[in-house]
Design a protein around this motif. Structure first.
Motif, PDB file in Angstrom:
ATOM      1  N   GLN A 132       0.838  -1.193   0.000  1.00  0.00           N
ATOM      2  CA  GLN A 132       0.000   0.000   0.000  1.00  0.00           C
ATOM      3  C   GLN A 132       0.875   1.246   0.000  1.00  0.00           C
ATOM      4  N   MET A 133       0.296   2.349  -0.416  1.00  0.00           N
ATOM      5  CA  MET A 133       1.025   3.616  -0.454  1.00  0.00           C
ATOM      6  C   MET A 133       0.386   4.594   0.516  1.00  0.00           C
ATOM      7  N   LEU A 134       1.159   5.001   1.505  1.00  0.00           N
ATOM      8  CA  LEU A 134       0.746   6.018   2.462  1.00  0.00           C
ATOM      9  C   LEU A 134       1.108   7.380   1.893  1.00  0.00           C
ATOM     10  N   MET A 135       0.172   8.337   1.946  1.00  0.00           N
ATOM     11  CA  MET A 135       0.411   9.652   1.342  1.00  0.00           C
ATOM     12  C   MET A 135       0.156  10.778   2.338  1.00  0.00           C
ATOM     13  N   ASN A 136       1.080  11.720   2.378  1.00  0.00           N
ATOM     14  CA  ASN A 136       0.914  12.966   3.111  1.00  0.00           C
ATOM     15  C   ASN A 136       0.193  13.911   2.142  1.00  0.00           C
ATOM     16  N   THR A 137      -1.115  13.987   2.240  1.00  0.00           N
ATOM     17  CA  THR A 137      -1.948  14.488   1.142  1.00  0.00           C
ATOM     18  C   THR A 137      -1.604  15.902   0.668  1.00  0.00           C
ATOM     19  N   GLU A 138      -1.590  16.876   1.562  1.00  0.00           N
ATOM     20  CA  GLU A 138      -1.360  18.254   1.123  1.00  0.00           C
ATOM     21  C   GLU A 138       0.088  18.452   0.672  1.00  0.00           C
ATOM     22  N   HIS A 139       1.025  17.806   1.359  1.00  0.00           N
ATOM     23  CA  HIS A 139       2.440  17.901   0.980  1.00  0.00           C
ATOM     24  C   HIS A 139       2.649  17.282  -0.403  1.00  0.00           C
ATOM     25  N   LEU A 140       1.985  16.154  -0.662  1.00  0.00           N
ATOM     26  CA  LEU A 140       2.086  15.517  -1.974  1.00  0.00           C
ATOM     27  C   LEU A 140       1.445  16.385  -3.049  1.00  0.00           C
ATOM     28  N   ALA A 141       0.297  16.976  -2.733  1.00  0.00           N
ATOM     29  CA  ALA A 141      -0.399  17.832  -3.698  1.00  0.00           C
ATOM     30  C   ALA A 141       0.464  19.022  -4.119  1.00  0.00           C
ATOM     31  N   GLU A 142       1.249  19.542  -3.200  1.00  0.00           N
ATOM     32  CA  GLU A 142       2.062  20.721  -3.483  1.00  0.00           C
ATOM     33  C   GLU A 142       3.389  20.396  -4.169  1.00  0.00           C
ATOM     34  N   ASN A 143       3.920  19.181  -3.933  1.00  0.00           N
ATOM     35  CA  ASN A 143       5.299  18.908  -4.347  1.00  0.00           C
ATOM     36  C   ASN A 143       5.498  17.647  -5.180  1.00  0.00           C
ATOM     37  N   TYR A 144       4.437  17.014  -5.649  1.00  0.00           N
ATOM     38  CA  TYR A 144       4.597  15.765  -6.391  1.00  0.00           C
ATOM     39  C   TYR A 144       5.413  15.952  -7.670  1.00  0.00           C
ATOM     40  N   ARG A 145       5.384  17.146  -8.251  1.00  0.00           N
ATOM     41  CA  ARG A 145       6.098  17.379  -9.507  1.00  0.00           C
ATOM     42  C   ARG A 145       7.616  17.289  -9.355  1.00  0.00           C
ATOM     43  N   TYR A 146       8.107  17.330  -8.131  1.00  0.00           N
ATOM     44  CA  TYR A 146       9.547  17.256  -7.910  1.00  0.00           C
ATOM     45  C   TYR A 146      10.071  15.822  -7.903  1.00  0.00           C
ATOM     46  N   VAL A 147       9.188  14.845  -7.907  1.00  0.00           N
ATOM     47  CA  VAL A 147       9.612  13.443  -7.917  1.00  0.00           C
ATOM     48  C   VAL A 147       9.956  13.051  -9.352  1.00  0.00           C
ATOM     49  N   THR A 148      11.073  12.336  -9.519  1.00  0.00           N
ATOM     50  CA  THR A 148      11.487  11.887 -10.852  1.00  0.00           C
ATOM     51  C   THR A 148      11.736  10.380 -10.846  1.00  0.00           C
ATOM     52  N   ALA A 149      11.746   9.793 -12.031  1.00  0.00           N
ATOM     53  CA  ALA A 149      12.049   8.369 -12.161  1.00  0.00           C
ATOM     54  C   ALA A 149      13.471   8.083 -11.688  1.00  0.00           C
ATOM     55  N   ASP A 150      14.410   8.987 -11.985  1.00  0.00           N
ATOM     56  CA  ASP A 150      15.796   8.792 -11.553  1.00  0.00           C
ATOM     57  C   ASP A 150      15.895   8.706 -10.035  1.00  0.00           C
ATOM     58  N   THR A 151      15.127   9.552  -9.350  1.00  0.00           N
ATOM     59  CA  THR A 151      15.137   9.520  -7.882  1.00  0.00           C
ATOM     60  C   THR A 151      14.705   8.155  -7.374  1.00  0.00           C
ATOM     61  N   LEU A 152      13.671   7.594  -7.983  1.00  0.00           N
ATOM     62  CA  LEU A 152      13.152   6.300  -7.543  1.00  0.00           C
ATOM     63  C   LEU A 152      14.117   5.168  -7.893  1.00  0.00           C
ATOM     64  N   VAL A 153      14.696   5.204  -9.094  1.00  0.00           N
ATOM     65  CA  VAL A 153      15.657   4.168  -9.497  1.00  0.00           C
ATOM     66  C   VAL A 153      16.870   4.184  -8.584  1.00  0.00           C
TER      67      VAL A 153
END
Length: 252
Positions: A132-153
């Motif tokens: 499952q994926m736990l989400m910090n809702t407002e923080h994710l809404a404001e900053n999700y665009r900063y996540v990249t595939a490279d960061t996850l890899v």
């Protein structure tokens, strides 16, 4: 790309010592599977399993306190392993050893009623999610665009590359991690966009409404011509319903 992925996995099998043979076989199997289809949620579980197969691999064991949770964007939780994505001054991600945190626990630890929500990625047994994926809702809404595939890899590969001799299987591991990271990135962006629209709609609803006019005032107002240059009134934000909103029921 997919044929290259198969070749890298085959090379890993040839070059791997007995020390890494179990992980190498699992990488080759997953590579062969991904060559014929798109990545899916279960593959994230498989790649986390592969990381644990590597002898000598170790993970940080963070304390899930308020400071840790407040900077969290999303945490993909499978058993004792969690892929945690944070945003502080920049995006950070890592695979950590952490007991799954429910929405109820996360909200309690941060002194909030509804700051966190979760969504099931893979169903488990006895009505409990396998992943499952736990989400910090407002923080994710404001900053999700900063996540990249490279960061996850990089986060997925780091535990293996940090092991002595891990470079032997690091390249094929990164090859199979790439499509899986892309799949997860799509999930994070999808949820981030939905949450962004929800919070934007809530803020619009909270704006003070213009006082209603009397019949006499309405008549007078109707006779006034307003040009686009004179008007600073913006169209109201649409408060559309969001399909498939993330769960916030504390299921773990």
């Amino acid at each position: 790309m997919l044929s290259k992925l198969k070749n890298l996995a085959a090379d890993a099998m040839k070059g791997a010592s007995e020390h890494f043979s179990k992980a190498s076989r699992a990488i080759a199997d997953l590579a062969a599977s991904l060559a014929d289809r798109a990545a899916a949620a279960a593959d994230l579980g498989r790649i986390l399993d592969i990381i644990e197969m590597v002898p000598g691999v170790s993970f940080e064991k963070p304390e899930p306190d308020a400071d840790y949770l407040n900077t969290l964007l999303a945490a993909v939780q499978m058993g004792q392993l969690t892929l945690a994505v944070h945003y502080r001054e920049q995006t950070e991600a890592s695979v950590v050893r952490l007991h799954p945190v429910t929405t109820v626990e996360a909200n309690a630890l941060t002194g909030s009623d509804d700051k966190f929500s979760s969504m099931i990625l893979v169903d488990g047994e006895n009505d409990k999610p396998a992943i499952q994926m736990l989400m910090n809702t407002e923080h994710l809404a404001e900053n999700y665009r900063y996540v990249t595939a490279d960061t996850l890899v990089n986060a997925l590969a780091f535990p293996i590359e940090n092991v002595k001799g891990g470079f032997i299987i690091a390249r094929p591991f990164r090859a199979i991690a790439r499509p899986i990271a892309g799949w997860l990135l799509n999930i994070i962006f999808d949820q981030g966009e939905k949450l962004h629209r929800r919070f934007r709609g809530n803020r619009a609803e909270d704006q003070p409404q213009s006082p209603s006019l009397s019949a006499e005032e309405e008549t007078g107002a109707a006779s006034v011509s307003i040009t686009p240059e004179d008007s600073d009134v913006q169209a109201p934000v649409s408060d559309r319903a969001i399909d498939d909103q993330p769960r916030n029921d504390g299921v773990n």
